[in-house]
Scaffold this active site. Structure first.
Site, PDB file in Angstrom:
ATOM      1  N   GLU A   1      70.640  14.528  68.302  1.00  0.00           N
ATOM      2  CA  GLU A   1      70.259  14.927  69.673  1.00  0.00           C
ATOM      3  C   GLU A   1      69.186  16.005  69.681  1.00  0.00           C
ATOM      4  OE1 GLU A   1      73.456  15.290  72.508  1.00  0.00           O
ATOM      5  OE2 GLU A   1      74.573  13.688  71.536  1.00  0.00           O
TER       6      GLU A   1
HETATM    7  C1  FAD Z   1      75.841  10.562  62.802  1.00  0.00           C
HETATM    8  C2  FAD Z   1      74.577  10.259  63.511  1.00  0.00           C
HETATM    9  C3  FAD Z   1      74.608   9.795  64.821  1.00  0.00           C
HETATM   10  C4  FAD Z   1      73.423   9.466  65.481  1.00  0.00           C
HETATM   11  N1  FAD Z   1      73.471   8.913  66.732  1.00  0.00           N
HETATM   12  C5  FAD Z   1      72.321   8.434  67.289  1.00  0.00           C
HETATM   13  C6  FAD Z   1      72.347   7.672  68.500  1.00  0.00           C
HETATM   14  O1  FAD Z   1      73.400   7.455  69.102  1.00  0.00           O
HETATM   15  N2  FAD Z   1      71.184   7.172  68.963  1.00  0.00           N
HETATM   16  C7  FAD Z   1      69.995   7.389  68.350  1.00  0.00           C
HETATM   17  O2  FAD Z   1      68.965   6.919  68.831  1.00  0.00           O
HETATM   18  N3  FAD Z   1      69.938   8.137  67.218  1.00  0.00           N
HETATM   19  C8  FAD Z   1      71.063   8.641  66.669  1.00  0.00           C
HETATM   20  N4  FAD Z   1      71.015   9.351  65.502  1.00  0.00           N
HETATM   21  C9  FAD Z   1      69.729   9.692  64.929  1.00  0.00           C
HETATM   22  C10 FAD Z   1      69.442  11.180  65.001  1.00  0.00           C
HETATM   23  O3  FAD Z   1      69.143  11.554  66.308  1.00  0.00           O
HETATM   24  C11 FAD Z   1      68.317  11.434  63.980  1.00  0.00           C
HETATM   25  O4  FAD Z   1      68.970  11.549  62.724  1.00  0.00           O
HETATM   26  C12 FAD Z   1      67.513  12.646  64.284  1.00  0.00           C
HETATM   27  O5  FAD Z   1      66.698  12.383  65.391  1.00  0.00           O
HETATM   28  C13 FAD Z   1      66.623  13.047  63.123  1.00  0.00           C
HETATM   29  O6  FAD Z   1      65.908  11.945  62.638  1.00  0.00           O
HETATM   30  P1  FAD Z   1      65.887  11.621  61.083  1.00  0.00           P
HETATM   31  O7  FAD Z   1      67.264  11.755  60.570  1.00  0.00           O
HETATM   32  O8  FAD Z   1      65.170  10.367  60.843  1.00  0.00           O
HETATM   33  O9  FAD Z   1      65.057  12.823  60.483  1.00  0.00           O
HETATM   34  P2  FAD Z   1      63.482  12.945  60.309  1.00  0.00           P
HETATM   35  O10 FAD Z   1      62.794  12.808  61.636  1.00  0.00           O
HETATM   36  O11 FAD Z   1      63.039  12.106  59.187  1.00  0.00           O
HETATM   37  O12 FAD Z   1      63.398  14.473  59.894  1.00  0.00           O
HETATM   38  C14 FAD Z   1      63.869  14.954  58.619  1.00  0.00           C
HETATM   39  C15 FAD Z   1      63.787  16.467  58.653  1.00  0.00           C
HETATM   40  O13 FAD Z   1      62.455  16.880  58.954  1.00  0.00           O
HETATM   41  C16 FAD Z   1      62.435  17.684  60.125  1.00  0.00           C
HETATM   42  N5  FAD Z   1      61.222  17.378  60.898  1.00  0.00           N
HETATM   43  C17 FAD Z   1      60.816  16.178  61.379  1.00  0.00           C
HETATM   44  N6  FAD Z   1      59.659  16.311  62.055  1.00  0.00           N
HETATM   45  C18 FAD Z   1      59.314  17.623  61.984  1.00  0.00           C
HETATM   46  C19 FAD Z   1      58.215  18.394  62.469  1.00  0.00           C
HETATM   47  N7  FAD Z   1      57.247  17.853  63.197  1.00  0.00           N
HETATM   48  N8  FAD Z   1      58.200  19.702  62.217  1.00  0.00           N
HETATM   49  C20 FAD Z   1      59.191  20.294  61.497  1.00  0.00           C
HETATM   50  N9  FAD Z   1      60.255  19.624  60.994  1.00  0.00           N
HETATM   51  C21 FAD Z   1      60.304  18.309  61.247  1.00  0.00           C
HETATM   52  C22 FAD Z   1      63.702  17.320  60.882  1.00  0.00           C
HETATM   53  O14 FAD Z   1      64.136  18.374  61.705  1.00  0.00           O
HETATM   54  C23 FAD Z   1      64.680  17.082  59.731  1.00  0.00           C
HETATM   55  O15 FAD Z   1      65.164  18.312  59.260  1.00  0.00           O
HETATM   56  C24 FAD Z   1      72.187   9.681  64.827  1.00  0.00           C
HETATM   57  C25 FAD Z   1      72.158  10.161  63.524  1.00  0.00           C
HETATM   58  C26 FAD Z   1      73.326  10.417  62.855  1.00  0.00           C
HETATM   59  C27 FAD Z   1      73.255  10.860  61.424  1.00  0.00           C
END
Ligand code: FAD
Length: 618
Positions: A451
């Protein structure tokens, strides 16, 4: 993208400063960075003229009237909430075993049925559509209760109505859509929100799921795969974000993202995998695949191309549930620690008497009070006016609440010592107190990731907070704009800051000076901006805490009054120290060196550090 499948042109924007994102100089960004920024900028709601308390802080304004007197819940609203909360609490206490849910990785169907019967899937849905019609404050109180007990149930209920179909439908649905879907949701049909994809975490510009209109325009055909969709494996209906044909804006094709309501029993929808995690082991989270899925046009939310706005606005209010659940978790931790640190004797005294442990306990108690004050304050803004601009406050609650509650659960584990690390089942089996700290720890780590991760929340808050400054000063520094326009903007900015600067009460105008020092690159100084965000958030926490304390004093006896004042005084002193540290960090830091080291690590220059280990990833 071919221009043959574009939709009619949008009116040309005359002034490039009014172009979304023009406040930020994108000229030195990579194509990927620019695409991500332009897409999210276009979906942002324009900064509200109503202003917000947190927004004012970054302009050097302390709008005390906005937080004081504390907007306490009206008695009739409280009574309405109490009736539901009492049923929910009794049900949780008597019929739900969260350790069993954790152990089996399943929520018993009977539990879901009972929750549905008491209206827990339609807490905020209006009675006109079969819901309980409770306020945001009462919904947050329910999240506090659930968060203190079972992370899996919290996620089920929250993913359904904070981000699943009800929330965007309440915000953007037309009457026909509301009549069709809300009664089903209120009765307990589970819903979900699908934005994330394998390549789309924090960056929606890379979205691959596509929806193409049928030749007669009556349907869209959806193809793609969504990742980590919470509730997705149990849902009857979900909101899906998909790329739709681009639109011509200023003669250029602009990417479009559209939000669709998708029935899960539509041919071509498939749950490809159920994901399993470190915590929240009974999360019904999955990979959802769409193969030639026909979705009727009338299932579009808001309008074609407005999907990102639907997603961002849904999350603005939706993400308030998470800090409420964090309040519940923190209260639970406090209870566990209070009992344990008072009775566990080591080195001749209860461990709570040892200063190192006492320090953790004080921080836990004070932060819990602050977290609750911030969350209830922000919820009250929604109850006062559904259109309130709570973007900054909700993001601050989410970022601060998830990080501080993680510290709290970590402190709880430390204070419980080895028993914190042992599972509740194992503790119980050998006759020890089965406090579920190990489960709470596993379940809560995700809070700072989903979120809106903490990093993205900091960028989001910085973007919203800097908006007024960017509007005034950024055109001056934006090398993409014509010189005459920059000169005109410079005169406007000089006039504004000449009057604004002397009025500020802060001894050092750090934001202004940082803007002068870093110019258009300021938005790229994430660590520096992060410090401003911390300072603003701590100030918001102090204001909400003092205001709530003042409101509580009126109804408390002398002993309670003294206790409240002591707690709040400790919180404010500690928050002030954190603010001072952040101000100091603006001037003395090793940010540049740190960034250089990180880039060297990424380039493989310190590979020798990894020698002598097993399992190198090459
Ligand atoms: C248990 C669980 C439930 C979830 N439920 C849902 C759901 O119901 N619906 C849905 O759509 N999604 C859901 N998600 C997805 C969740 O919202 C994403 O995991 C989250 O948005 C982060 O994306 P990512 O994991 O791909 O990380 P990435 O975007 O790959 O980021 C990896 C790291 O880099 C950092 N980062 C990325 N971009 C930047 C930047 N520009 N500057 C600085 N730091 C940055 C992030 O903060 C993170 O620490 C869920 C995920 C999990 C694990």
């Amino acid at each position: 993208m071919s221009s043959t499948n574009t939709v009619p042109n949008e009116p040309e924007r005359k002034n490039p400063v009014e172009e979304p994102g023009a406040a930020i100089d994108t000229s030195k960004m990579s194509a990927g960075q620019r695409a991500a920024l332009e897409l999210t900028e276009a979906a942002r709601d324009a900064a509200s003229e109503r202003g917000s308390f947190a927004g004012g802080l970054f302009m050097g304004q302390f709008g005390l009237d906005a937080v004081h007197p504390f907007p306490s819940q009206k008695p009739e609203d409280r009574d309405q909430g109490d009736a539901f909360l009492q049923r929910l609490e009794r049900f949780l206490r008597e019929q739900v075993d969260p350790d069993e849910i954790d152990r089996t990785g399943e929520i018993p169907p009977g539990t879901i049925r009972e929750l549905a019967a008491m209206g827990a899937f339609g807490i905020k849905i209006s009675p006109d559509y079969g819901g309980l019609g409770l306020s945001q404050t009462n919904y947050c109180r329910a999240a506090i209760l659930l968060g203190s007990y079972c992370g899996n149930l919290t996620a089920l209920i929250s993913a359904h109505q904070s981000i699943g179909v009800p929330q965007p439908l309440i915000l953007f649905g037309n009457e026909e859509q509301k009549r069709k879907f809300l009664p089903r949701m209120a009765k307990g049909e589970i819903s979900a929100f699908a934005l994330t994809e394998s390549g789309v975490g924090s960056d929606p510009a890379k979205m691959q799921t596509r929806a193409e209109p049928t030749p007669d325009g009556s349907h869209f055909v959806l193809n793609g795969e969504k990742l980590w969709c919470t509730n997705g494996t149990k849902a009857g209906v979900i909101v899906v974000m998909a790329r739709t044909p681009p639109k011509m804006v200023n003669g250029k094709p602009k990417d479009q993202i559209t939000a669709f309501i998708v029935e899960m029993d539509t041919p071509g929808v498939e749950v490809a995998h159920r994901c399993r995690f470190m915590g929240l082991r009974a999360l019904y989270n999955g990979v959802i695949r769409f193969t030639d899925v026909r979705v009727p046009r009338e299932n579009i939310l808001l309008a074609e191309g407005k999907g990102l706005r639907v997603a961002l606005s849904t999350l603005n209010t939706g993400r308030l549930t998470l800090p409420a659940a964090c309040v519940g978790l923190s209260k639970r931790c406090l209870e566990i620690v209070r009992k344990w640190a008072g009775e566990r004797v080591q080195w001749g005294a209860p461990i709570g008497k040892h200063a190192a442990i006492a320090d953790r306990i004080a921080r836990m108690a004070a932060s819990t009070f602050a977290m609750e004050a911030m969350t209830l304050y922000t919820a009250s803004l929604v109850d006062r006016d559904k259109k309130s601009d709570i973007r900054l406050e909700a993001a601050m609650c989410k970022m601060w609440g998830s990080e501080v509650s993680w510290e709290i659960v970590n402190d709880t584990m430390q204070i419980r010592g080895g028993r914190g690390y042992e599972t509740a089942d194992s503790l119980k089996a050998r006759g020890d107190q089965p406090a579920p700290v190990e489960r709470l720890f596993r379940d809560s780590r995700i809070n700072a990731i989903f979120e809106g991760s903490s990093e993205i929340m900091r960028l989001f808050i910085a973007r919203e907070a800097l908006e007024p400054h960017l509007k005034i000063a950024a055109p001056v520094l934006n090398s993409q704009l014509p010189l005459a326009q920059r000169m005109k903007a410079a005169l406007k900015a000089a006039w504004f800051y000449a009057r604004w600067y002397p009025k500020q009460f802060l001894p050092r105008l750090e934001i202004f000076q940082a803007m002068l020092a870093h110019g258009p690159k300021l938005d790229r100084q994430q660590v520096l901006l992060g410090r401003f965000v911390e300072i603003g958030t701590e100030l918001f926490a102090i204001a909400a805490t003092c205001s709530r304390a003042q409101a509580l004093l009126a109804s408390r006896d002398e002993t309670r009054k003294r206790e409240t004042l002591e707690l709040v005084d400790y919180f404010c002193r500690s928050a002030r120290l954190r603010i001072e540290r952040n101000f100091a960090g603006l001037r003395h830091n090793a940010d540049r060196q740190g960034y250089r080291v990180a880039q060297e690590v990424l380039a493989g220059k310190h590979n020798w550090l990894e020698e002598g280990t097993v399992g190198r990833v090459d």
